[in-house]
Design a protein around this motif. Structure first.
Motif: not given
Length: 293
Positions: A181, A184, A187-188
């Motif tokens: 999580e 993610q 990375n966003r």
């Protein structure tokens, strides 16, 4: 410096979503890059490296003269100087996105060896000395090839490695599931920063993007990267600056301003702190780098 006892850092890649492979071909006398991780898959070749220590996940080993290792996405790794005397060593690093080869492509029967190898790479793979010797001339020629031949040769190298014998799995552990999580979110954030790094970016912009308070975001970025938001952003900008220094004929000041630095003195200071050399020295040292767009 005993990197293996430091908190792993996320390395900020210089690749864009349009790139296929990134290849560094360099001579060096000392390995001092800290233990780190990144979402890209990495193939690392080292020659004349006897005495270096390889750290991949929970595996730690002193290496021989030649080394060829495949490291999967987000797996901690580094090579430490350890017992190696200061000497001329040759390192070639090939990096590529873990989604370069689409799922539908890897599902083809003929590519099963590559698919299986990528799965094993989540633990890290050390190839035998015989395989390294067989592949090294091809790997050493990569920086001299252009265009589609470059792409196809790397693809061919990966296939031949996949069907090679005496592969050694390195780490017992892989990336911790609970980190997904955070990865993610990170990375966003990275995608947002990659699109806007040349503009003025405030911490409030990042907080809004991830729907987090300033305090929560500051703790998140520090835990995820080991850096403050300002340091993380500036390191990303330095990453893109290094790419421009190699690929473009622009002046150093032009590159600095295009990458979001409003002061050439600040750019030079941060660049030397990050890379251990000046922008001019870096431009001269890494002329052997090749990329495919």
């Amino acid at each position: 410096m005993k990197h293996s006892y430091q908190k792993p850092q996320q390395e900020i890649m210089q690749m864009t979503e349009n790139d296929s492979f990134l290849v560094f071909d360099r001579q060096k006398e000392y390995f001092d890059f800290p233990i780190h991780y990144h979402p890209e898959i990495e193939l690392n070749y080292i020659s004349n490296g006897k005495g270096l220590r390889r750290v991949v996940g929970d595996s730690m080993e002193e290496i021989g003269d030649k080394e060829l290792v495949l490291v999967g996405p987000n797996l901690y790794h580094c090579w430490e100087q350890h017992k190696a005397p200061k000497k001329q060593m040759h390192e070639i690093t090939i990096q590529f996105s873990n989604n370069l080869f689409q799922h539908e492509l890897l599902e083809r029967a003929i590519l099963k060896p590559i698919r299986d190898m990528f799965q094993k790479a989540n633990h890290g793979i050390a190839f035998s000395e015989a395989t390294c010797l067989k592949m090294e001339s091809r790997i050493c020629k990569l920086s001299k090839i252009d265009g589609i031949d470059y792409f196809m040769e790397i693809f061919s190298i990966l296939y031949d490695l996949a069907i090679s014998t005496e592969q050694k799995t390195l780490s017992n552990s892989t990336v911790e599931p609970e980190s997904f999580e955070h990865n993610q979110k990170l990375n966003r954030l990275a995608v947002y920063l990659q699109k806007n790094y040349g503009s003025k970016i405030q911490i409030s912009d990042a907080c809004k993007l991830l729907n987090m308070s300033t305090g929560s975001f500051s703790r998140f970025i520090k835990k995820s990267t080991g850096k403050t938001f300002v340091d993380y952003l500036n390191d990303l900008r330095i990453g893109y600056a290094t790419r421009s220094l190699i690929e473009k004929d622009q002046s150093i000041s032009e590159i600095a301003y295009q990458c979001g630095f409003n002061s050439i003195a600040n750019f030079n200071r941060r660049f030397k702190k990050n890379k251990g050399c000046t922008p001019t020295e870096y431009r001269k040292e890494f002329l052997g780098i090749k990329r495919i767009l």
